[in-house]
Enzyme design. Sequence first.
Site, short mmCIF file in Angstrom:
data_model
loop_
_atom_site.label_atom_id
_atom_site.label_comp_id
_atom_site.label_asym_id
_atom_site.label_seq_id
_atom_site.Cartn_x
_atom_site.Cartn_y
_atom_site.Cartn_z
CE LYS A 183 166.98 29.59 -45.33
NZ LYS A 183 166.58 30.83 -46.03
CE1 TYR A 211 166.04 28.78 -51.24
CE2 TYR A 211 168.34 28.20 -51.04
CZ TYR A 211 167.12 28.45 -50.47
OH TYR A 211 166.97 28.39 -49.10
CG ASN A 222 165.40 33.47 -43.69
OD1 ASN A 222 166.18 32.55 -43.95
ND2 ASN A 222 164.34 33.72 -44.43
CG HIS A 259 163.63 26.38 -47.19
ND1 HIS A 259 163.26 27.28 -48.16
CD2 HIS A 259 163.06 25.20 -47.51
CE1 HIS A 259 162.51 26.64 -49.06
NE2 HIS A 259 162.37 25.38 -48.69
CD GLU A 267 161.35 23.11 -51.20
OE1 GLU A 267 161.14 24.18 -51.80
OE2 GLU A 267 161.25 23.01 -49.96
P1 CMP Z 1 163.82 30.59 -48.10
O1 CMP Z 1 162.60 30.19 -47.35
O2 CMP Z 1 165.01 29.71 -47.96
O3 CMP Z 1 163.51 30.77 -49.65
C1 CMP Z 1 164.15 31.71 -50.48
C2 CMP Z 1 165.11 32.55 -49.70
O4 CMP Z 1 165.55 33.71 -50.36
C3 CMP Z 1 164.42 33.07 -48.46
O5 CMP Z 1 164.24 32.03 -47.55
C4 CMP Z 1 165.38 34.16 -48.03
O6 CMP Z 1 166.46 33.69 -47.24
C5 CMP Z 1 165.91 34.64 -49.36
N1 CMP Z 1 165.29 35.93 -49.70
C6 CMP Z 1 164.03 36.15 -50.04
N2 CMP Z 1 163.82 37.46 -50.29
C7 CMP Z 1 165.02 38.07 -50.10
C8 CMP Z 1 165.46 39.40 -50.21
N3 CMP Z 1 164.63 40.38 -50.58
N4 CMP Z 1 166.76 39.65 -49.93
C9 CMP Z 1 167.60 38.66 -49.59
N5 CMP Z 1 167.24 37.36 -49.46
C10 CMP Z 1 165.95 37.07 -49.72
#
Ligand code: CMP
Length: 138
Positions: free
Chosen positions: A9, A49, A112, A115, A126
Amino acid sequence: MERTLAILKPDCVNKNLIGKVVDKIVDSGFKIVGIKMLRLSQESAKGFYVVHRDRPFYDDLVNFMTSGFCVPIALEKENAVADFRKLIGATDPVEAEEGTIRKLFASSKQENIVHGSDSAENALIEINHFFSRDELLG
Ligand code: CMP
């Protein structure tokens, strides 16, 4: 052999962590079968998403994912989906296990670092979101 999609990311790219994260992925036995660096459009991020469209964090997530460059990576390994999710750790880095990529490098649930697909079926969808057939090995 199973495939999964990783996306490094914008926080990963901005922190100059592409090399360290790719090293951990390859050292864990994954084969890279497709890789590129790009900036997602709003339309593309919203589509990727779409399952989260009713969640309160959806707009922030789309804005974050379009804020800079991403590195989508198609990966191959036996049990790739589950093994990759184990390698990256829980969505929230506070809850992620020691040694996981998110525990090591992530700063929040949103920022984070990486993904990982949540099922083999979604992984193929995906991967197709980012790669055409001639951009993938095999
Ligand atoms: P990802 O694996 O990319 O899939 C969905 C994304 O939504 C996840 O990683 C997080 O980065 C984001 N996400 C999921 N839950 C939350 C949350 N409670 N607050 C903010 N971002 C979230």
